[in-house]
Scaffold this motif. Sequence first.
Motif, mmCIF file in Angstrom:
data_model
loop_
_atom_site.group_PDB
_atom_site.id
_atom_site.type_symbol
_atom_site.label_atom_id
_atom_site.label_comp_id
_atom_site.label_asym_id
_atom_site.label_seq_id
_atom_site.Cartn_x
_atom_site.Cartn_y
_atom_site.Cartn_z
ATOM 1 N N SER A 214 110.680 12.328 55.957
ATOM 2 C CA SER A 214 109.272 12.457 55.115
ATOM 3 C C SER A 214 109.405 13.939 55.153
ATOM 4 N N ALA A 215 109.582 15.139 56.152
ATOM 5 C CA ALA A 215 109.211 16.356 56.455
ATOM 6 C C ALA A 215 110.718 16.595 55.234
ATOM 7 N N PHE A 216 111.759 16.558 55.560
ATOM 8 C CA PHE A 216 112.934 17.274 54.514
ATOM 9 C C PHE A 216 112.598 16.937 53.830
ATOM 10 N N LYS A 217 112.211 15.409 52.944
ATOM 11 C CA LYS A 217 112.008 15.321 51.327
ATOM 12 C C LYS A 217 110.797 15.710 50.944
ATOM 13 N N LEU A 218 109.654 16.190 51.944
ATOM 14 C CA LEU A 218 108.593 17.035 51.420
ATOM 15 C C LEU A 218 108.773 18.021 51.036
ATOM 16 N N ASN A 219 109.284 18.708 52.188
ATOM 17 C CA ASN A 219 109.133 20.488 52.418
ATOM 18 C C ASN A 219 108.169 21.336 52.910
ATOM 19 N N PRO A 220 106.861 21.238 52.799
ATOM 20 C CA PRO A 220 105.670 21.334 53.094
ATOM 21 C C PRO A 220 105.824 22.839 53.106
ATOM 22 N N ASP A 221 104.695 23.330 53.415
ATOM 23 C CA ASP A 221 104.412 24.808 53.492
ATOM 24 C C ASP A 221 104.320 24.894 55.485
ATOM 25 N N MET A 222 103.096 23.358 55.535
ATOM 26 C CA MET A 222 102.521 23.636 57.053
ATOM 27 C C MET A 222 102.386 22.057 57.111
ATOM 28 N N ALA A 223 101.778 21.649 58.446
ATOM 29 C CA ALA A 223 101.945 20.401 58.684
ATOM 30 C C ALA A 223 100.887 20.010 60.083
ATOM 31 N N ILE A 224 100.407 18.886 59.940
ATOM 32 C CA ILE A 224 99.185 18.236 61.014
ATOM 33 C C ILE A 224 99.757 17.617 61.589
ATOM 34 N N ALA A 225 100.211 17.225 62.755
ATOM 35 C CA ALA A 225 100.555 15.170 63.049
ATOM 36 C C ALA A 225 98.929 14.049 63.710
ATOM 37 N N LEU A 226 98.736 13.842 63.497
ATOM 38 C CA LEU A 226 97.438 13.300 64.357
ATOM 39 C C LEU A 226 98.124 11.798 64.662
ATOM 40 N N ASP A 227 97.349 12.180 65.503
ATOM 41 C CA ASP A 227 98.155 11.229 67.227
ATOM 42 C C ASP A 227 96.515 10.677 68.226
ATOM 43 N N VAL A 228 96.531 10.441 68.832
ATOM 44 C CA VAL A 228 96.498 10.230 70.566
ATOM 45 C C VAL A 228 96.415 10.814 72.052
ATOM 46 N N THR A 229 95.960 11.790 71.898
ATOM 47 C CA THR A 229 96.159 11.834 73.573
ATOM 48 C C THR A 229 95.899 11.482 74.479
ATOM 49 N N ILE A 230 96.303 11.732 76.285
ATOM 50 C CA ILE A 230 95.690 11.398 77.282
ATOM 51 C C ILE A 230 94.035 11.952 77.821
ATOM 52 N N SER A 231 93.109 10.942 77.618
ATOM 53 C CA SER A 231 92.482 11.096 78.425
ATOM 54 C C SER A 231 92.158 10.641 79.636
ATOM 55 N N GLY A 232 91.516 11.935 80.519
ATOM 56 C CA GLY A 232 91.480 12.570 81.539
ATOM 57 C C GLY A 232 89.824 11.832 82.727
ATOM 58 N N ASP A 233 89.114 11.206 81.911
ATOM 59 C CA ASP A 233 87.946 10.961 82.136
ATOM 60 C C ASP A 233 88.386 9.443 83.070
ATOM 61 N N HIS A 234 88.773 9.116 83.892
ATOM 62 C CA HIS A 234 88.460 8.028 84.375
ATOM 63 C C HIS A 234 89.366 7.820 85.661
ATOM 64 N N PRO A 235 89.206 7.418 86.111
ATOM 65 C CA PRO A 235 89.693 7.431 87.856
ATOM 66 C C PRO A 235 91.428 6.648 87.909
ATOM 67 N N GLY A 236 91.739 7.883 89.022
ATOM 68 C CA GLY A 236 93.498 8.068 89.474
ATOM 69 C C GLY A 236 94.286 9.250 88.327
ATOM 70 N N VAL A 237 92.941 9.900 87.809
ATOM 71 C CA VAL A 237 93.639 11.195 86.411
ATOM 72 C C VAL A 237 93.129 12.042 86.635
ATOM 73 N N LYS A 238 94.138 13.652 87.534
ATOM 74 C CA LYS A 238 93.213 14.323 88.306
ATOM 75 C C LYS A 238 92.818 15.349 86.868
ATOM 76 N N PRO A 239 92.241 16.630 87.501
ATOM 77 C CA PRO A 239 91.520 17.608 85.924
ATOM 78 C C PRO A 239 92.924 18.210 84.879
ATOM 79 N N GLU A 240 93.874 18.369 86.726
ATOM 80 C CA GLU A 240 94.742 19.495 86.133
ATOM 81 C C GLU A 240 96.120 18.265 85.332
ATOM 82 N N ASP A 241 96.245 17.057 86.067
ATOM 83 C CA ASP A 241 97.154 16.837 85.093
ATOM 84 C C ASP A 241 96.632 15.986 83.194
#
Length: 343
Positions: A214-241
């Motif tokens: 789709s990016a090849f077809k549209l060839n926009p000037d700029m783009a933003i991928a909309l997604d989710v990422t890992i939340s580090g706010d629960h047990p078992g996850v270190k803040p640095e990770d």
Amino acid sequence: MKELLKKLSESCGISGFEENVREIIKDELDGKVDSMETDIMGNVITTHKGVEGKPSVMLASHMDEIGLMVSYIDDEGFIRFVKIGGINDQMLLNQQVYIQTEDGEVPGVIGSKPPHITSAEEAKKIIPYQNMFIDIGANSKEQAEELVSVGDAIVFHTEFRECLNDLVMGKALDNRVGCAVMVEVMKQLDDVDATVYGVGTVQEEVGLKGAKTSAFKLNPDMAIALDVTISGDHPGVKPEDASVKAGKGPVISLADASGRGLITHPMMKKLLIEAAEAADIEYQVEVGDGGTTDATAIHLTREGIATATLSSASRYIHTPTSVVNMKDVEDTVKLIVEFLKRL
């Protein structure tokens, strides 16, 4: 917006089988964009036509979710499967699933050897998915094959629920959150002069495939991928990770996969931060060494596209149930609209 996310979350759409999600997006944006099309790969491309001479922006949200696929039906009617996307074996056991067939959904449960007859040595080990099966209640290969075929998609059965403190839980929030954000942004572009492509991409979880075409077809000037990422706010996850947290605002990724994926274009970083601050939106920044997004494929298209990733922090990604904060999701919409208005 919560109702839209619920509808998207509870729809079925593993990689290569995104049609249900695509139809929801098309229904939501019917009459609200200037054009809409579905390409050969199955990407849905919606367009807000801007003013000539203004930049074009691609908003990419992948429609697919992790899941399974029927690979074999044994003589007793039990179903073997392969994994589609990144799934840890330990979270599969005893999950309820739906098998998507031409005639509708067939319910089942993932089973294995029961603990009562498991040796002490076996009990210490994670059961590999190759030793699991899906039980649909059939008592023979012939009976199972009346309902299910090799190649059918298998989806986790999880209901969307509201929790405390603006949190919601559900299936496939990676990446139905991004789909909901894209849809809501495309509805709010009356004052935007840029041309905006709202794209629901296919097969991100298995190689960023729809984003490439789709990016090849549209060839926009700029783009933003909309997604989710890992939340580090629960047990078992270190803040640095994992330093970002649900409820603390949209996440602007500066790099992922230790730079092997996307290193955000400096202009995009600047414009997104300026937009967040202008709209008084709390935001977070992230540098990750794990996974990546559609942005990796998009920014390497043709001569290169200035690209960024904007996410909501999510707990328990790539499991049958994940959790996000609705305020983060809503603020992501506000940030993108502000970004687009300022171009």
